[in-house]
Write an enzyme that holds these catalytic residues in place. Structure first.
Site, PDB file in Angstrom:
ATOM      1  N   ASN A 131      -4.912   3.687  53.485  1.00 32.37           N
ATOM      2  CA  ASN A 131      -5.882   2.796  52.819  1.00 32.37           C
ATOM      3  C   ASN A 131      -7.289   2.872  53.403  1.00 32.37           C
ATOM      4  O   ASN A 131      -8.271   2.651  52.710  1.00 32.37           O
ATOM      5  CB  ASN A 131      -5.361   1.355  52.750  1.00 32.37           C
ATOM      6  CG  ASN A 131      -5.170   0.726  54.095  1.00 32.37           C
ATOM      7  OD1 ASN A 131      -5.029   1.411  55.105  1.00 32.37           O
ATOM      8  ND2 ASN A 131      -5.144  -0.593  54.130  1.00 32.37           N
ATOM      9  N   HIS A 155      -0.490  11.150  59.601  1.00 38.99           N
ATOM     10  CA  HIS A 155      -1.198  10.371  58.580  1.00 38.99           C
ATOM     11  C   HIS A 155      -0.288  10.229  57.359  1.00 38.99           C
ATOM     12  O   HIS A 155       0.759  10.867  57.271  1.00 38.99           O
ATOM     13  CB  HIS A 155      -2.510  11.088  58.218  1.00 38.99           C
ATOM     14  CG  HIS A 155      -3.620  10.149  57.835  1.00 38.99           C
ATOM     15  ND1 HIS A 155      -3.390   8.896  57.311  1.00 38.99           N
ATOM     16  CD2 HIS A 155      -4.973  10.276  57.897  1.00 38.99           C
ATOM     17  CE1 HIS A 155      -4.554   8.306  57.079  1.00 38.99           C
ATOM     18  NE2 HIS A 155      -5.535   9.119  57.422  1.00 38.99           N
ATOM     19  N   GLU A 228       0.313  -2.605  63.966  1.00 36.61           N
ATOM     20  CA  GLU A 228      -0.659  -3.263  63.075  1.00 36.61           C
ATOM     21  C   GLU A 228      -0.031  -3.237  61.687  1.00 36.61           C
ATOM     22  O   GLU A 228      -0.023  -2.193  61.032  1.00 36.61           O
ATOM     23  CB  GLU A 228      -1.969  -2.472  63.054  1.00 36.61           C
ATOM     24  CG  GLU A 228      -2.705  -2.406  64.385  1.00 36.61           C
ATOM     25  CD  GLU A 228      -3.468  -3.672  64.688  1.00 36.61           C
ATOM     26  OE1 GLU A 228      -3.485  -4.601  63.856  1.00 36.61           O
ATOM     27  OE2 GLU A 228      -4.045  -3.731  65.788  1.00 36.61           O
ATOM     28  N   CYS A 262      -5.049  -4.551  54.573  1.00 32.73           N
ATOM     29  CA  CYS A 262      -4.074  -5.395  55.268  1.00 32.73           C
ATOM     30  C   CYS A 262      -4.590  -6.814  55.407  1.00 32.73           C
ATOM     31  O   CYS A 262      -3.863  -7.776  55.207  1.00 32.73           O
ATOM     32  CB  CYS A 262      -3.756  -4.816  56.640  1.00 32.73           C
ATOM     33  SG  CYS A 262      -5.223  -4.494  57.621  1.00 32.73           S
ATOM     34  N   GLU A 359       3.573  -9.747  50.299  1.00 37.32           N
ATOM     35  CA  GLU A 359       2.214  -9.213  50.391  1.00 37.32           C
ATOM     36  C   GLU A 359       1.939  -8.464  49.084  1.00 37.32           C
ATOM     37  O   GLU A 359       2.714  -7.570  48.721  1.00 37.32           O
ATOM     38  CB  GLU A 359       2.104  -8.235  51.570  1.00 37.32           C
ATOM     39  CG  GLU A 359       0.732  -7.574  51.665  1.00 37.32           C
ATOM     40  CD  GLU A 359       0.637  -6.507  52.771  1.00 37.32           C
ATOM     41  OE1 GLU A 359       1.650  -5.866  53.104  1.00 37.32           O
ATOM     42  OE2 GLU A 359      -0.476  -6.326  53.279  1.00 37.32           O
TER      43      GLU A 359
HETATM   44  P1  NAP Z   1       3.740   2.554  55.065  1.00 41.42           P
HETATM   45  O1  NAP Z   1       4.595   2.982  53.945  1.00 41.42           O
HETATM   46  O2  NAP Z   1       4.342   1.852  56.198  1.00 41.42           O
HETATM   47  O3  NAP Z   1       2.973   3.877  55.556  1.00 41.42           O
HETATM   48  C1  NAP Z   1       2.101   3.865  56.657  1.00 41.42           C
HETATM   49  C2  NAP Z   1       2.331   5.118  57.490  1.00 41.42           C
HETATM   50  O4  NAP Z   1       3.622   5.041  58.078  1.00 41.42           O
HETATM   51  C3  NAP Z   1       2.317   6.408  56.679  1.00 41.42           C
HETATM   52  O5  NAP Z   1       1.800   7.441  57.482  1.00 41.42           O
HETATM   53  C4  NAP Z   1       3.796   6.649  56.402  1.00 41.42           C
HETATM   54  O6  NAP Z   1       4.082   7.996  56.168  1.00 41.42           O
HETATM   55  C5  NAP Z   1       4.378   6.194  57.711  1.00 41.42           C
HETATM   56  N1  NAP Z   1       5.769   5.786  57.687  1.00 41.42           N
HETATM   57  C6  NAP Z   1       6.349   4.848  56.893  1.00 41.42           C
HETATM   58  N2  NAP Z   1       7.642   4.684  57.231  1.00 41.42           N
HETATM   59  C7  NAP Z   1       7.880   5.546  58.240  1.00 41.42           C
HETATM   60  C8  NAP Z   1       9.026   5.864  59.010  1.00 41.42           C
HETATM   61  N3  NAP Z   1      10.189   5.254  58.819  1.00 41.42           N
HETATM   62  N4  NAP Z   1       8.906   6.810  59.966  1.00 41.42           N
HETATM   63  C9  NAP Z   1       7.740   7.426  60.186  1.00 41.42           C
HETATM   64  N5  NAP Z   1       6.617   7.178  59.501  1.00 41.42           N
HETATM   65  C10 NAP Z   1       6.694   6.248  58.536  1.00 41.42           C
HETATM   66  O7  NAP Z   1       2.567   1.628  54.590  1.00 41.42           O
HETATM   67  P2  NAP Z   1       1.760   1.698  53.247  1.00 41.42           P
HETATM   68  O8  NAP Z   1       2.488   0.895  52.275  1.00 41.42           O
HETATM   69  O9  NAP Z   1       1.394   3.074  52.880  1.00 41.42           O
HETATM   70  O10 NAP Z   1       0.429   0.987  53.756  1.00 41.42           O
HETATM   71  C11 NAP Z   1       0.169  -0.292  53.500  1.00 41.42           C
HETATM   72  C12 NAP Z   1       0.703  -1.250  54.535  1.00 41.42           C
HETATM   73  O11 NAP Z   1       0.002  -1.058  55.756  1.00 41.42           O
HETATM   74  C13 NAP Z   1       0.446  -2.660  54.106  1.00 41.42           C
HETATM   75  O12 NAP Z   1       1.526  -3.478  54.443  1.00 41.42           O
HETATM   76  C14 NAP Z   1      -0.783  -3.024  54.931  1.00 41.42           C
HETATM   77  O13 NAP Z   1      -0.949  -4.401  55.085  1.00 41.42           O
HETATM   78  C15 NAP Z   1      -0.528  -2.293  56.202  1.00 41.42           C
HETATM   79  N6  NAP Z   1      -1.777  -2.087  56.956  1.00 41.42           N
HETATM   80  C16 NAP Z   1      -1.972  -2.782  58.122  1.00 41.42           C
HETATM   81  C17 NAP Z   1      -3.169  -2.669  58.818  1.00 41.42           C
HETATM   82  C18 NAP Z   1      -3.414  -3.431  60.094  1.00 41.42           C
HETATM   83  O14 NAP Z   1      -4.319  -3.053  60.838  1.00 41.42           O
HETATM   84  N7  NAP Z   1      -2.666  -4.483  60.396  1.00 41.42           N
HETATM   85  C19 NAP Z   1      -4.168  -1.832  58.337  1.00 41.42           C
HETATM   86  C20 NAP Z   1      -3.934  -1.142  57.159  1.00 41.42           C
HETATM   87  C21 NAP Z   1      -2.737  -1.272  56.469  1.00 41.42           C
HETATM   88  P3  NAP Z   1       4.377   8.537  54.664  1.00 41.42           P
HETATM   89  O15 NAP Z   1       3.152   8.350  53.886  1.00 41.42           O
HETATM   90  O16 NAP Z   1       4.726   9.971  54.908  1.00 41.42           O
HETATM   91  O17 NAP Z   1       5.544   7.731  54.164  1.00 41.42           O
END
Ligand code: NAP
Length: 461
Positions: A131, A155, A228, A262, A359
């Site tokens: 994002n 990433h 995070e 987020c 969320e």
């Molecule tokens: P996501 O599915 O968790 O993906 C984030 C990253 O984690 C990606 O690189 C993804 O890789 C990887 N990933 C996911 N599951 C994994 C696993 N089991 N093993 C290894 N890598 C894994 O999150 P998203 O839905 O794309 O992003 C949005 C979320 O991030 C929202 O909940 C948002 O609130 C949160 N966020 C938090 C912050 C903060 O600073 N607190 C900032 C930004 C976003 P792949 O793409 O290859 O699956």
């Protein structure tokens, strides 16, 4: 294909990339580990030459970086430019301040002398979301490289070009091979990286599900980690708020980055006395947004990052409505090419509706009417998340009192959640643990070592 660059405005595939083989991955880990052995011995000034150069190169080529973000995940071009500039600022900030942040700290024991010193711990594995395809990377690269660690970065699958661009930045800045390494790897390979004894720490920014999986893996390996994760931040409007000034923040808070932030404002909690006025004005401000090409500077409503992000969000809205929520605005896909979702307001989301604790990662606002300030605080705290939040009031002292009572990692008065290189960022509860940015962000992956000197002439104690 796990790494695929698809333009969400056109739906067209721009480029695809093969994931690394296990032997390619092994070579990358080995390089990061050997680079650490020399990088750790460099002075802060030597490290700062490279980190500051990376900042300078980003500042000098904002459009090149920005275009990739807009093409890969649909961010409005001016928001992409802002993100690139901010990412460069973060790198410059750590190049300038890290030596001070990690300087030895004198302690005052009853006998003898003592101090704490900070040293790097090794290779850090960082898993990052799409994002903010550069900002998230800068948040880990700036502090952890300046601390003397090297980093491996996985990433998100949908932003491979941004990932590769950011890795190239370090090469262009003169970094030694292995200092900053982009990994095109699967989740299974990611688990192997966490298990690898050469890797000493794990940082994730992502969803709660990813947080549970990655933090437990790190925990099994007794490795330090920072998480995070998601959020469902409250945007509290008290009866004395200046609505004319509050509405633009409400729109920005929910719609910035097409709502995929987020710490976006996700729950609008408004005191009854001004709730009708707020809702009417919020609705018309959202209706005025103009969907279009995110490359066009006049567009104010961009697509979501991917087609699946859109379909997931639509399902989530439908599920909320099936359980009793009402749609005050939007709720549907926009009838045009690209992954566009209407700006949406849901009302009547009751605590027994699963959406109440969800969320919504996109342009969907939940609106709640409450009796008074105390009810607003109670509702804000009735969440599994605890990332950020806002309160709008003309009375700053009152705003500060409310901020103190909201159980989150960050609170903003008369502003939305807005980060700065200097300000620690992070949450509590399901929003994770640890902090990025500021002085705190650089302390996450360093060894805080106590050194005590005893006076041999002094009596034994
Ligand atoms: P996501 O599915 O968790 O993906 C984030 C990253 O984690 C990606 O690189 C993804 O890789 C990887 N990933 C996911 N599951 C994994 C696993 N089991 N093993 C290894 N890598 C894994 O999150 P998203 O839905 O794309 O992003 C949005 C979320 O991030 C929202 O909940 C948002 O609130 C949160 N966020 C938090 C912050 C903060 O600073 N607190 C900032 C930004 C976003 P792949 O793409 O290859 O699956």
């Amino acid at each position: 294909m796990e790494y695929e660059s698809v333009n969400p405005f056109t739906g067209k595939t721009v480029k695809t990339f093969n994931a690394f083989t296990d032997s390619q991955l092994e070579a990358k880990i080995a390089k990061a580990a050997s680079c650490y052995e020399t990088w750790r011995t460099k002075s802060y000034a030597q490290r700062a030459v490279i980190v500051a150069k990376a900042a300078q190169l980003m500042h000098a080529d904002v459009d090149k970086f920005a275009k990739h973000a807009t093409i890969e995940m649909g961010k409005l071009i001016n928001e992409s430019r802002g993100e690139v500039n901010f990412s460069a600022n973060i790198l410059a900030y750590y190049a300038k301040n890290s030596e001070r942040f990690l300087a030895p700290v004198k302690l005052h024991p009853e006998h003898g002398e003592a101090h704490m010193e900070s040293s790097p711990i090794g290779v850090i594995f960082c898993v990052e979301p799409w994002n903010f395809p550069y900002y998230q990377l800068a948040r880990v690269a700036g502090p952890h490289l300046m601390a003397g660690n090297t980093i491996l970065v996985k990433h998100a699958g949908c932003v491979p070009q941004c990932a590769i661009e950011f890795e190239q930045l370090w090469i262009d800045a003169g970094a030694p091979e292995g200092l900053y390494t982009n990994l095109l790897i699967s989740h299974e390979q990611s688990d192997k990286v966490i298990d690898d004894p050469r890797v000493k720490g794990v940082a994730l920014t992502g969803s709660v599900a990813a947080g549970r999986s990655i933090s437990s893996r790190a925990g099994t390996n007794l490795k330090v980690s920072s998480m995070e994760l998601g959020g469902s931040d409250a945007f509290i409007v008290l009866e004395d708020a200046d609505l004319e000034k509050t509405i633009p923040w409400a729109v920005w808070g929910r719609m910035y980055n097409a709502g995929q932030t987020c710490c976006a404002s996700k729950r609008f909690i408004v005191v009854d006395e001004i709730a009708d006025k707020f809702l009417a004005k919020f609705k018309s401000a959202l209706e005025a947004l103009k969907p279009g090409d995110p490359m066009d500077e006049t567009t104010t409503h961009g697509p979501l990052s991917t087609e699946s992000a859109l379909t997931d969000l639509l399902k989530q809205v439908d599920a909320a409505v099936a359980k009793g929520a009402k749609v005050a605005l939007g709720g549907k896909r926009i009838d045009r090419e690209g992954a566009f979702m209407e700006a949406t307001i849901l009302t009547d989301v009751k605590p027994d509706n699963p959406a109440f604790r969800d969320e919504f990662f996109g342009p969907v606002a939940m609106f709640f009417r409450v009796k008074d300030e105390a009810a607003a605080i109670a509702l804000a705290n009735d969440s599994d998340f605890g990332l950020g939040g806002s309160v709008f009031t003309k009375d700053i002292a009152r705003g500060k009192r409310v901020a103190t009572q909201v159980e989150t990692g960050m609170m903003f008065i008369n502003n939305i959640d807005w980060s700065d290189a200097e300000l620690p960022f992070g949450g509590i509860k399901d929003s994770g643990y640890g902090r990025e940015l500021g002085n705190m962000g650089i302390q996450e992956f360093v060894n805080k070592k106590l050194v005590r000197t005893h006076d041999m002439a002094a009596p034994l104690v």
